[in-house]
Write a protein that holds these residues in place. Structure first.
Motif: not given
Length: 98
Positions: A55-71
């Motif tokens: 859960x923690x890793x998934x939320x962290x990934x979603x927040x990171x992708x919302x802030x700075x999207x990757x390709x």
């Protein structure tokens, strides 16, 4: 010895290059280990810890992708959402016996 030196240098370089992704990877690796232990031993703490790490890793990934999207943002967001849904279902199964 050269083989282990290569892996250690790669490990250090990846942790310095992108620390959030490194922490997420580490959390997911620990979650895999905890869920593997939970499948062998019938103790609930390993299962709860593994699901919490997912859960923690998934939320962290979603927040990171919302802030700075990757390709590959769509695939990453889809995978993180899927992991989040599966882990929340695991928690519901533990609590309510679904």
């Amino acid at each position: 010895m050269r083989f282990w030196s290569f892996w250690f240098n790669s490990f250090v370089l990846s942790s310095q290059y992108n620390p959030p992704r490194f922490v997420e990877l580490l959390m997911l690796l620990l979650a895999i280990a905890m869920l593997a232990i939970a499948s062998v031993l019938p103790d609930r703490p390993y299962l709860i810890l593994g699901l919490s790490l997912v859960v923690g890793a998934s939320i962290s990934i979603l927040v990171r992708e919302a802030i700075a999207p990757s390709p590959q943002a769509r695939i990453t967001q889809l995978t993180a959402s899927l992991l989040l849904i599966i882990s929340l279902y695991g928690f519901a199964d533990l609590m309510y016996g679904i």
